[in-house]
Enzyme design. Structure first.
Site, PDB file in Angstrom:
ATOM      1  N   ASN A   1     -59.596 -28.710  27.126  1.00 25.76           N
ATOM      2  CA  ASN A   1     -59.085 -29.961  26.194  1.00 25.76           C
ATOM      3  C   ASN A   1     -58.867 -29.145  24.943  1.00 25.76           C
ATOM      4  O   ASN A   1     -59.552 -29.415  24.064  1.00 25.76           O
ATOM      5  CB  ASN A   1     -60.107 -31.134  26.222  1.00 25.76           C
ATOM      6  CG  ASN A   1     -59.569 -32.300  25.682  1.00 25.76           C
ATOM      7  OD1 ASN A   1     -58.235 -32.329  25.290  1.00 25.76           O
ATOM      8  ND2 ASN A   1     -60.441 -33.443  25.712  1.00 25.76           N
TER       9      ASN A   1
ATOM     10  N   HIS B   1     -68.074 -39.428  22.808  1.00 31.15           N
ATOM     11  CA  HIS B   1     -67.846 -39.637  24.158  1.00 31.15           C
ATOM     12  C   HIS B   1     -68.614 -41.041  24.502  1.00 31.15           C
ATOM     13  O   HIS B   1     -68.169 -41.822  25.464  1.00 31.15           O
ATOM     14  CB  HIS B   1     -68.167 -38.715  25.087  1.00 31.15           C
ATOM     15  CG  HIS B   1     -67.319 -37.564  25.016  1.00 31.15           C
ATOM     16  ND1 HIS B   1     -67.031 -36.517  24.451  1.00 31.15           N
ATOM     17  CD2 HIS B   1     -66.215 -37.523  25.982  1.00 31.15           C
ATOM     18  CE1 HIS B   1     -66.109 -35.812  24.686  1.00 31.15           C
ATOM     19  NE2 HIS B   1     -65.548 -36.226  25.637  1.00 31.15           N
TER      20      HIS B   1
END
Length: 424
Positions: free
Chosen positions: A302, A333
């Site tokens: 990512n 997250h």
């Protein structure tokens, strides 16, 4: 309609991104032919994002709209050096509220969470990247500082709600976005149909591989037990982690397709007949999966998010920047138990990885030893990341039970042992 329904159920992000590609290409064609003025180009991208949000999230699209309005008001009303703390604090507070609400519904009320809410919160996380990127640019005195007037309402709104980035990365800077929108009629990128077809084929291949591996794992799940062969169990866990990671690679690649369809991501010509469309990318599956160090995997996985985390946390923290970066990633997250354990194990493995290679490098005097070291380090990276991904994705105690049952959890424990030994 059955294939479309199946795709929507299996991978909704992929479905929405696929249906957005024709509209992105329409924007490219109209802008290239001069049919859209600068104002209408911004409006096209922003209104497309609003429509996409309403269609996919329903009433929960208000989460994004409220954040965007607050963000624009802060940028246009505060001095540049004060924007970042306010944007960061309010945006993360708003995002955390919804993350905690989801956990309250799941774990306390035992209620299933609305898929539209999950989608909106995921998009809210991506919006956090974009708005904090702008606020850091302002704080660092970048080009954005020259544009903090009411006339930038539309560019800021368009950047925040741009439909090519609403549901997935990669993250581009505000400067890149503005430059693209302004220059697309003057020096338009080459037609992106070939690169869209190529990356679309990659997505199709990844999804077919994921389906095959999923069936293979399902057929062998019944033999997963303590009494079974340890190697078989470890291979099953590794296969499960690969399946979970393939979903990410598919999502990133289709997001690249969507950006490329609009003309974003073009970085000049490699050769006369070979355009470079790698300007916006979250990582290549081959280079990422072939990483022989946990730290190298962390940088490649990512990619634009890793760069954002490095700029937002790692480079700004004077005390324990590595731990603080992974700690913030837990917060960003959603603060689930599995995410807490997974990211801390990842941070410890990265730290141990530095120590292991620092110790081994002077001893690798022959080609054979370097080859053995590369193979062992790749194996260690794969198994550590398998444990991390499973812990993060399953989020709860079920991931710990699976890793303990198959003895796969031994791999991160070995890395933790190495780290403890180097610190004492």
């Amino acid at each position: 309609m059955e294939p479309i329904q199946w795709l929507s159920e299996q991978h909704p992000f992929l479905t929405y991104q696929c249906f957005s590609i024709p509209f992105a290409f329409l924007f490219y064609v109209l802008a290239k032919q001069g049919c859209l003025s600068l104002t209408y180009r911004y409006l096209f991208l922003a209104s497309g994002g609003c429509i996409l949000a309403v269609v996919t999230m329903g009433v929960y699209s208000l989460l994004l709209l409220i954040s965007t309005v607050i963000f624009v008001l802060l940028v246009c009303s505060l001095s540049p050096e004060r924007v970042h703390p306010w944007v960061f604090g309010l945006q993360m507070g708003w995002q955390t509220f919804w993350h905690l609400l989801i956990q309250y519904r799941e774990y306390y009320l035992n209620e299933p969470t609305d898929s539209r809410l999950l989608l909106s919160v995921s998009s809210l996380m991506l919006l956090t990247q974009r708005v904090t990127s702008v606020s850091m640019d302002l704080q660092d005195g970048g080009r954005v500082i020259l544009m903090t007037q009411c006339r930038v309402f539309l560019p800021l709104i368009s950047y925040a709600l741009n439909f090519t980035a609403l549901l997935g990365g990669p993250l581009s800077s505000f400067d890149q976005f503005v430059n693209f929108v302004e220059q697309i009629t003057i020096s338009p990128p080459p037609q992106p149909l070939s690169v869209i077809s190529y990356k679309g084929f990659q997505v199709l291949s990844l999804e077919l591989a994921r389906i095959y591996l999923t069936r293979l794992l399902r057929d062998n799940a019944s033999s997963l037990s303590v009494s079974n062969n340890v190697l078989t169990n470890v291979l099953w866990i590794w296969g499960l982690a690969v399946v979970l990671r393939i979903r990410y690679y598919s999502h990133w690649k289709i997001s690249e397709c969507l950006n490329n369809a609009a003309g974003l991501g073009f970085r000049g010509m490699v050769r006369e007949d070979s355009p470079n469309w790698r300007g916006l990318s979250d990582g290549d599956i081959w280079t990422t999966e072939m990483s022989c160090q946990v730290s190298e995997f962390a940088r490649r996985w990512n990619g634009t998010t890793a760069t954002w985390l490095r700029r937002l946390v790692f480079q700004r923290c004077k005390t324990a920047p590595l731990v603080m970066t992974f700690g913030f990633s837990i917060w960003w997250h959603g603060i689930h138990l599995g995410q807490f354990v997974g990211f801390l194990v990842w941070a410890a493995a990265v730290r141990a990885d530095y120590q292991i290679h620092k110790y081994l490098k002077p001893k690798l005097t022959s080609t054979r030893r370097r080859l053995v070291r590369t193979c062992l380090c790749w194996l260690n990276t794969q198994m550590v990341m398998a444990c991390v991904v499973i812990a993060i994705e399953l989020r709860g105690t079920s991931s710990f039970r699976i890793l303990g049952l198959t003895f796969t959890g031994v791999f991160p424990l070995v890395n933790l042992r190495v780290l403890c030994k180097t610190l004492t």
